[in-house]
Design an enzyme around this catalytic site. Structure first.
Site, PDB file in Angstrom:
ATOM      1  N   GLU A  38      41.734 -54.868  21.187  1.00 24.22           N
ATOM      2  CA  GLU A  38      40.358 -54.657  20.720  1.00 24.22           C
ATOM      3  C   GLU A  38      39.744 -53.409  21.354  1.00 24.22           C
ATOM      4  O   GLU A  38      38.808 -52.834  20.809  1.00 24.22           O
ATOM      5  CB  GLU A  38      39.494 -55.870  21.079  1.00 24.22           C
ATOM      6  CG  GLU A  38      39.550 -56.997  20.090  1.00 24.22           C
ATOM      7  CD  GLU A  38      38.862 -56.683  18.761  1.00 24.22           C
ATOM      8  OE1 GLU A  38      37.707 -56.255  18.776  1.00 24.22           O
ATOM      9  OE2 GLU A  38      39.515 -56.862  17.718  1.00 24.22           O
TER      10      GLU A  38
ATOM     11  N   HIS B 138      47.953 -62.432  19.374  1.00 27.13           N
ATOM     12  CA  HIS B 138      49.106 -63.328  19.421  1.00 27.13           C
ATOM     13  C   HIS B 138      48.608 -64.764  19.302  1.00 27.13           C
ATOM     14  O   HIS B 138      47.594 -65.142  19.872  1.00 27.13           O
ATOM     15  CB  HIS B 138      49.954 -63.109  20.673  1.00 27.13           C
ATOM     16  CG  HIS B 138      49.159 -63.017  21.924  1.00 27.13           C
ATOM     17  ND1 HIS B 138      48.496 -61.874  22.309  1.00 27.13           N
ATOM     18  CD2 HIS B 138      48.911 -63.931  22.886  1.00 27.13           C
ATOM     19  CE1 HIS B 138      47.878 -62.084  23.450  1.00 27.13           C
ATOM     20  NE2 HIS B 138      48.106 -63.336  23.819  1.00 27.13           N
TER      21      HIS B 138
ATOM     22  N   GLY C 248      42.239 -68.897  33.643  1.00 26.72           N
ATOM     23  CA  GLY C 248      42.387 -69.173  32.205  1.00 26.72           C
ATOM     24  C   GLY C 248      43.603 -70.022  31.909  1.00 26.72           C
ATOM     25  O   GLY C 248      44.168 -69.951  30.819  1.00 26.72           O
ATOM     26  N   ILE C 249      43.987 -70.862  32.867  1.00 23.24           N
ATOM     27  CA  ILE C 249      45.210 -71.662  32.707  1.00 23.24           C
ATOM     28  C   ILE C 249      45.079 -72.676  31.573  1.00 23.24           C
ATOM     29  O   ILE C 249      46.083 -73.076  30.975  1.00 23.24           O
ATOM     30  CB  ILE C 249      45.571 -72.368  34.036  1.00 23.24           C
ATOM     31  CG1 ILE C 249      47.009 -72.916  33.998  1.00 23.24           C
ATOM     32  CG2 ILE C 249      44.565 -73.462  34.386  1.00 23.24           C
ATOM     33  CD1 ILE C 249      47.542 -73.350  35.347  1.00 23.24           C
TER      34      ILE C 249
ATOM     35  N   ALA D 193      38.608 -65.443  30.239  1.00 24.37           N
ATOM     36  CA  ALA D 193      37.599 -64.563  29.628  1.00 24.37           C
ATOM     37  C   ALA D 193      36.846 -65.348  28.566  1.00 24.37           C
ATOM     38  O   ALA D 193      37.349 -66.340  28.042  1.00 24.37           O
ATOM     39  CB  ALA D 193      38.272 -63.363  28.956  1.00 24.37           C
TER      40      ALA D 193
ATOM     41  N   SER E 296      43.191 -55.856  26.066  1.00 26.30           N
ATOM     42  CA  SER E 296      43.256 -56.222  24.644  1.00 26.30           C
ATOM     43  C   SER E 296      43.312 -55.012  23.727  1.00 26.30           C
ATOM     44  O   SER E 296      42.678 -53.981  23.982  1.00 26.30           O
ATOM     45  CB  SER E 296      42.008 -57.043  24.304  1.00 26.30           C
ATOM     46  OG  SER E 296      41.863 -57.166  22.912  1.00 26.30           O
TER      47      SER E 296
ATOM     48  N   LYS F  77      36.153 -55.656  28.047  1.00 24.16           N
ATOM     49  CA  LYS F  77      37.592 -55.521  28.329  1.00 24.16           C
ATOM     50  C   LYS F  77      37.925 -54.079  28.733  1.00 24.16           C
ATOM     51  O   LYS F  77      38.814 -53.847  29.562  1.00 24.16           O
ATOM     52  CB  LYS F  77      38.421 -55.923  27.106  1.00 24.16           C
ATOM     53  CG  LYS F  77      38.549 -57.422  26.909  1.00 24.16           C
ATOM     54  CD  LYS F  77      39.514 -58.056  27.924  1.00 24.16           C
ATOM     55  CE  LYS F  77      39.673 -59.541  27.692  1.00 24.16           C
ATOM     56  NZ  LYS F  77      40.440 -60.212  28.748  1.00 24.16           N
TER      57      LYS F  77
ATOM     58  N   TYR G 122      32.601 -57.727  23.553  1.00 28.42           N
ATOM     59  CA  TYR G 122      33.876 -58.181  24.130  1.00 28.42           C
ATOM     60  C   TYR G 122      34.771 -56.993  24.440  1.00 28.42           C
ATOM     61  O   TYR G 122      35.318 -56.875  25.552  1.00 28.42           O
ATOM     62  CB  TYR G 122      34.572 -59.128  23.141  1.00 28.42           C
ATOM     63  CG  TYR G 122      36.019 -59.418  23.489  1.00 28.42           C
ATOM     64  CD1 TYR G 122      36.352 -60.369  24.448  1.00 28.42           C
ATOM     65  CD2 TYR G 122      37.061 -58.726  22.857  1.00 28.42           C
ATOM     66  CE1 TYR G 122      37.684 -60.638  24.772  1.00 28.42           C
ATOM     67  CE2 TYR G 122      38.389 -58.991  23.170  1.00 28.42           C
ATOM     68  CZ  TYR G 122      38.696 -59.939  24.131  1.00 28.42           C
ATOM     69  OH  TYR G 122      40.011 -60.184  24.444  1.00 28.42           O
TER      70      TYR G 122
ATOM     71  N   ASP H  61      34.880 -70.665  38.551  1.00 25.47           N
ATOM     72  CA  ASP H  61      34.298 -69.985  37.394  1.00 25.47           C
ATOM     73  C   ASP H  61      34.262 -68.490  37.698  1.00 25.47           C
ATOM     74  O   ASP H  61      34.013 -68.088  38.846  1.00 25.47           O
ATOM     75  CB  ASP H  61      32.867 -70.505  37.159  1.00 25.47           C
ATOM     76  CG  ASP H  61      32.358 -70.122  35.785  1.00 25.47           C
ATOM     77  OD1 ASP H  61      32.215 -71.016  34.946  1.00 25.47           O
ATOM     78  OD2 ASP H  61      32.130 -68.918  35.552  1.00 25.47           O
TER      79      ASP H  61
ATOM     80  N   GLN I  44      45.208 -70.759  25.610  1.00 23.10           N
ATOM     81  CA  GLN I  44      46.498 -70.631  24.920  1.00 23.10           C
ATOM     82  C   GLN I  44      47.538 -69.951  25.814  1.00 23.10           C
ATOM     83  O   GLN I  44      48.623 -70.494  26.077  1.00 23.10           O
ATOM     84  CB  GLN I  44      46.332 -69.802  23.642  1.00 23.10           C
ATOM     85  CG  GLN I  44      47.680 -69.445  22.995  1.00 23.10           C
ATOM     86  CD  GLN I  44      47.566 -68.463  21.843  1.00 23.10           C
ATOM     87  OE1 GLN I  44      47.657 -68.876  20.701  1.00 23.10           O
ATOM     88  NE2 GLN I  44      47.394 -67.175  22.135  1.00 23.10           N
ATOM     89  N   ASP I  45      47.234 -68.742  26.279  1.00 22.18           N
ATOM     90  CA  ASP I  45      48.222 -67.979  27.041  1.00 22.18           C
ATOM     91  C   ASP I  45      48.499 -68.613  28.396  1.00 22.18           C
ATOM     92  O   ASP I  45      49.637 -68.626  28.873  1.00 22.18           O
ATOM     93  CB  ASP I  45      47.731 -66.537  27.265  1.00 22.18           C
ATOM     94  CG  ASP I  45      47.698 -65.741  25.975  1.00 22.18           C
ATOM     95  OD1 ASP I  45      47.986 -66.310  24.908  1.00 22.18           O
ATOM     96  OD2 ASP I  45      47.380 -64.538  26.042  1.00 22.18           O
TER      97      ASP I  45
END
Ligand code: NAP
Ligand code: G4F
Length: 349
Positions: free
Chosen positions: A132, A183, A8-9, A87, A130, A157, A153, A63, A12-13
């Site tokens: 969530e 965030h 996930g580079i 994710a 998360s 998680k 989702y 992937d 955002q994070d």
């Protein structure tokens, strides 16, 4: 020099974490998906010419659904630390694509963990868990609060959270869950509500958009600033013992409050521009998330520094700047299809 692998580079994070790791002297490897168009805008400024500066940041195609590829990458890179951030991360979209979300967001984690176990890699593992997962559990939520996931989702998680604990407890792996509350940042995906709001406010102010269509304005979230949250990820991976941590500001506001902060910052009244669109509602909503991150403060020395109103200001200033840069250069503003008409044609959750 430590070596990190970041899934996930391009997100955002991933982009902020990579900045942090490179600044700390790490060699960083990142996994990106092959796409017909480039999706590396958030990290392009970090990706120096590998000929000129070899070895600091390397991108690999891969992937989460392709276990063989993940196994090959882990075996050849032999990272000291794996930050698993990739994710399908959109809650509303997970109701439309529940199986894909389960496969990537849930099973993707066990594909990585099982490879690490089979190859006997001596690496540390971070799982991007998360808030969530708390779903229907009333706030404040901390590490002891029960999970009541309210979406595919969140269910995926929650599976990934437990499988991470299972590998820690069953096989003695250094595997941790960072249970991060919402965030945001100027790099936040455009279909998450904060960025959707700040982009729209900037565009409405500039006359590029007439209205903003939203769903539930009553939802309460604990919104923090993403660059601070990646510091907590890194700290969790540097402890003597692997443990799970809640990361949050402990403060909250509603979507309506955030609208007030963002539109107010550019001199607009959001009530003049926001319309309701039921397609942005979710089959099940998470009403309120407010984190209690005292454990992170005590054990990691981490506390949030940026809260709702300041966050909205940072984001809208960046969106105004981006828009002005495009207009100044005579280039069409980015993503013009988020105008009111197109917004109702293509549901941009
Ligand atoms: P994001 O911006 O949506 O980034 C997601 C990343 O995952 C992107 O790099 C994306 O690649 C990659 N990805 C998606 N599907 C993939 C697949 N099948 N194979 C490989 N890569 C794939 O998310 P974020 O906000 O940075 O969040 C990072 C992680 O933290 C996510 O796991 C998210 O669920 C979790 N989290 C986020 C928050 C938050 O408030 N931001 C809070 C708690 C937990 P593309 O660029 O190609 O799409
Ligand atoms: O910005 P959101 O889509 O974020 P949500 O659902 O809280 O999920 C984010 O935070 C999670 C951590 O708690 C992460 F795990 C997850 O990956 C993601 O980063 O929606 C926030 C709230 C919701 O209650 C939603 O119903 O805003 C409400 N909302 C109202 N109108 C809207 C809209 N959300 C979106 N995306 N688009 C709307 O038009």
């Amino acid at each position: 020099m430590k070596t990190a692998l970041v899934t996930g580079i391009s997100g955002q994070d991933g982009s902020y974490l990579t900045e942090l790791l490179l600044a700390k002297g790490y060699e960083v490897h990142g996994i990106i998906r092959r796409s017909s168009s480039f999706g590396t805008q958030r990290i392009d400024h970090l990706y120096s010419d590998p000929v000129a500066e070899p070895g600091r940041l390397t991108l690999h195609y891969g992937d989460l659904t392709d276990g063989c590829r993940l196994a090959n990458l882990l075996s050849s890179i032999v990272p000291d630390e794996v930050y698993h951030l990739a994710a399908q991360s959109h809650v509303r979209v997970s109701f439309d694509e529940p199986v894909f979300t389960g496969d990537t967001t849930g099973l993707g984690t066990v594909r990585l963990l099982e490879t690490i176990r089979m190859v006997d890699l001596p690496c540390r593992f971070y799982q991007a868990s998360s808030s969530e997962m708390f779903g229907g559990t009333p706030p404040p939520q901390n590490e002891e609060s029960p999970f009541r996931p309210q979406s595919p989702y969140a269910a995926a998680k929650t599976y990934a959270y437990w499988v991470t604990r299972n590998y820690r407890e069953g096989y003695g792996m250094y595997a941790v869950n960072g249970i991060l509350f919402n965030h945001e940042s100027p790099r936040r995906g455009e279909t998450f509500v904060t960025r959707k709001i700040t982009r729209a406010a900037a565009r409405i102010r500039a006359g590029e958009q007439k209205a903003l269509y939203l769903g539930n304005l009553d939802a309460v979230r604990d919104w923090g600033y993403a660059p601070e949250y990646v510091e907590a990820m890194w700290l969790m991976m540097q402890q003597d013992e692997p443990e799970d941590y809640v990361v949050a500001t402990g403060t909250s506001c509603t979507v309506r409050d955030f609208l007030g902060y963002a539109f107010g910052a550019v001199g607009l009244d959001w009530r003049d521009h926001v319309r309701f669109d039921e397609r942005y509602l979710r089959p099940v909503e998470v009403n309120a998330l407010i984190g209690d991150s005292r454990k992170a403060a005590e054990k990691l020395g981490w506390t949030a520094r940026t809260h709702g109103e300041e966050l909205a200001r940072i984001m809208i200033e960046a969106d105004v700047r981006e828009l002005e840069l495009h207009r100044g250069a005579g280039i069409s503003p980015p993503l013009p299809r988020s105008g009111a008409h197109a917004d109702s044609q293509i549901v941009r959750h």
